[in-house]
Write an enzyme that holds these catalytic residues in place. Sequence first.
Site, PDB file in Angstrom:
ATOM      1  N   ASN A   1     -23.405  -0.491  -4.922  1.00  0.00           N
ATOM      2  CA  ASN A   1     -22.446   0.258  -4.243  1.00  0.00           C
ATOM      3  C   ASN A   1     -21.363   0.509  -5.067  1.00  0.00           C
ATOM      4  O   ASN A   1     -20.242  -0.410  -5.119  1.00  0.00           O
ATOM      5  CB  ASN A   1     -21.943  -0.457  -2.775  1.00  0.00           C
ATOM      6  CG  ASN A   1     -21.030   0.384  -1.685  1.00  0.00           C
ATOM      7  OD1 ASN A   1     -20.597   1.455  -2.436  1.00  0.00           O
ATOM      8  ND2 ASN A   1     -20.673  -0.030  -0.825  1.00  0.00           N
TER       9      ASN A   1
ATOM     10  N   ARG B   1     -25.832   3.331  -3.026  1.00  0.00           N
ATOM     11  CA  ARG B   1     -25.115   4.131  -2.215  1.00  0.00           C
ATOM     12  C   ARG B   1     -24.435   5.341  -3.007  1.00  0.00           C
ATOM     13  O   ARG B   1     -23.976   4.921  -4.166  1.00  0.00           O
ATOM     14  CB  ARG B   1     -23.818   3.430  -1.677  1.00  0.00           C
ATOM     15  CG  ARG B   1     -23.136   4.290  -0.912  1.00  0.00           C
ATOM     16  CD  ARG B   1     -21.716   3.465  -0.368  1.00  0.00           C
ATOM     17  NE  ARG B   1     -20.990   4.256   0.536  1.00  0.00           N
ATOM     18  CZ  ARG B   1     -20.087   3.601   0.949  1.00  0.00           C
ATOM     19  NH1 ARG B   1     -19.432   2.434   0.596  1.00  0.00           N
ATOM     20  NH2 ARG B   1     -19.188   4.613   1.789  1.00  0.00           N
TER      21      ARG B   1
ATOM     22  N   HIS C   1     -19.174   8.251   5.510  1.00  0.00           N
ATOM     23  CA  HIS C   1     -19.759   6.807   6.348  1.00  0.00           C
ATOM     24  C   HIS C   1     -20.815   7.081   6.773  1.00  0.00           C
ATOM     25  O   HIS C   1     -21.207   6.306   7.831  1.00  0.00           O
ATOM     26  CB  HIS C   1     -18.658   6.534   7.193  1.00  0.00           C
ATOM     27  CG  HIS C   1     -17.407   5.933   6.846  1.00  0.00           C
ATOM     28  ND1 HIS C   1     -16.053   6.411   7.360  1.00  0.00           N
ATOM     29  CD2 HIS C   1     -17.275   5.126   5.789  1.00  0.00           C
ATOM     30  CE1 HIS C   1     -15.212   5.562   6.678  1.00  0.00           C
ATOM     31  NE2 HIS C   1     -15.714   4.779   5.654  1.00  0.00           N
TER      32      HIS C   1
ATOM     33  N   ARG D   1      -4.724   6.893   3.110  1.00  0.00           N
ATOM     34  CA  ARG D   1      -5.044   8.257   3.213  1.00  0.00           C
ATOM     35  C   ARG D   1      -4.576   8.853   4.314  1.00  0.00           C
ATOM     36  O   ARG D   1      -4.429   8.220   5.441  1.00  0.00           O
ATOM     37  CB  ARG D   1      -6.509   8.473   3.030  1.00  0.00           C
ATOM     38  CG  ARG D   1      -7.206   8.438   1.613  1.00  0.00           C
ATOM     39  CD  ARG D   1      -8.911   8.427   1.654  1.00  0.00           C
ATOM     40  NE  ARG D   1      -9.382   7.077   1.666  1.00  0.00           N
ATOM     41  CZ  ARG D   1     -10.625   6.960   1.937  1.00  0.00           C
ATOM     42  NH1 ARG D   1     -11.366   7.795   2.280  1.00  0.00           N
ATOM     43  NH2 ARG D   1     -11.081   5.697   2.057  1.00  0.00           N
TER      44      ARG D   1
ATOM     45  N   GLU E   1     -23.695  -1.714   5.464  1.00  0.00           N
ATOM     46  CA  GLU E   1     -24.111  -0.481   4.904  1.00  0.00           C
ATOM     47  C   GLU E   1     -25.178  -1.023   3.776  1.00  0.00           C
ATOM     48  O   GLU E   1     -26.253  -0.270   3.470  1.00  0.00           O
ATOM     49  CB  GLU E   1     -22.994   0.252   4.146  1.00  0.00           C
ATOM     50  CG  GLU E   1     -22.257   1.127   5.218  1.00  0.00           C
ATOM     51  CD  GLU E   1     -20.696   1.255   4.723  1.00  0.00           C
ATOM     52  OE1 GLU E   1     -20.156   0.387   4.141  1.00  0.00           O
ATOM     53  OE2 GLU E   1     -20.089   2.442   4.572  1.00  0.00           O
TER      54      GLU E   1
END
Length: 401
Positions: free
Chosen positions: A13, A94, A182, A243, A383
């Site tokens: 990842n 990923r 996501h 963000r 994940e």
Amino acid sequence: MLFSSPGCVLIINAGSSSLKFALYRAAAEPTLVLAGKFDRVHLADGHFSWHDVATGQTHRRVLQLPDHAACLPILTELVETHAGSGELLAIGHRVVHGGPRLVEPARVTPALLAELERCRNFAPLHVPVQLMILEAFGRVLPRVPQVACFDTAFHAHMPAVAHILPIPRRFYEQGVRRYGFHGLSYTYLMEELRRIADPDAASGRIVLAHLGNGASMAAVSGGQSVDTTMGFTPAAGLVMSTRPGDLDPGLVSYLHDVEGMSFDEFHRMINGQSGLLGISETSSDVRDLLLHEETDPRAAEALAVFCYQARKWIGALAAAMEGLDTLVFSGGIGENSPVIRTRVCEGLEFMGIALDPARNVANAPVISADHARVTVRVIPTDEEKLIARQTCRMLCDESKL
Ligand code: ADP
């Protein structure tokens, strides 16, 4: 699911300045062998740490990591010594953006790399790094198959009303549309929901709330993503750690005219200086803000804006599905913060949302009150495990061909 030989799958990842990895023993339900992270890539004092599940020990080193490729020899050596008697069967990655065409986990081939190359501009901080890593593993371990799993794929079949951006149509032809992110976390949460809840729950109307440093929500109805809060980039939607989430597009020209702000500065502002950090001026971390909210009004306001926007989005996504049956909290904040969950859900009683305070404080799997119409759950996401499952499934499917 049967594997011809005992072996492992390596999960990668890669972020813009980090590379997380995990080694799993391959199986229908893969089991973790070790996991770790390279941090501060491109800086003089890179950090390398990994945790060995068998011994429970965590190992740490400081080393120079001029680029992501510098992580590979260290990683392959670590894998060789820990894959045990089994070999490395595959590497699962990923990949943040698959663009309009890469919408399922896929074997890494020259054609896939060429398609990913076309996605470069969609995620300029991530896709070039991921391309470089896919190519580097291809060179170092040419016989080990690689599988790419896309964060955008979960939302690939959102209806047109949810994915068309209301700007001139010609941009749509270039792939400028709402994608959502996501997706690996959401796929994992849906697999978990199917496993732990009654069969109707996963086919009902669900809001999945992934609240971590990056935060988004997805509306899932009949097992399909029908809308999500992030858009063309992961900067849209909810307020996040650094963000802003959705912004008035008129701000770009205002800041350019009044402050002389360049596009680079704007980009830096919306990716690293906004959200909780921007409002509080002290921290992007929810734990810090909770600690100081009584004495620092800026910390209190940052948390209030975060929770208000999250609540508003739950209402919007429920409207998109004409109702709500299940709400799932996940991610670092969603899994661990009863107080944030309470504040997000406050005022949503009209929609049938009511928390049971004792279950909520305990981070119980179901935190809604017995009388509530909506089941509210806490499901820890994973994940890496999802990528390991998808990689193992692909190996199995191919061995049947
Ligand atoms: P990332 O998106 O980087 O994977 P995480 O999912 O780890 O992020 O979430 C990080 C966020 O979770 C931080 O804001 C952190 O403060 C918050 N968090 C973690 N544990 C707790 C806790 N016990 N209470 C409140 N917030 C928490």
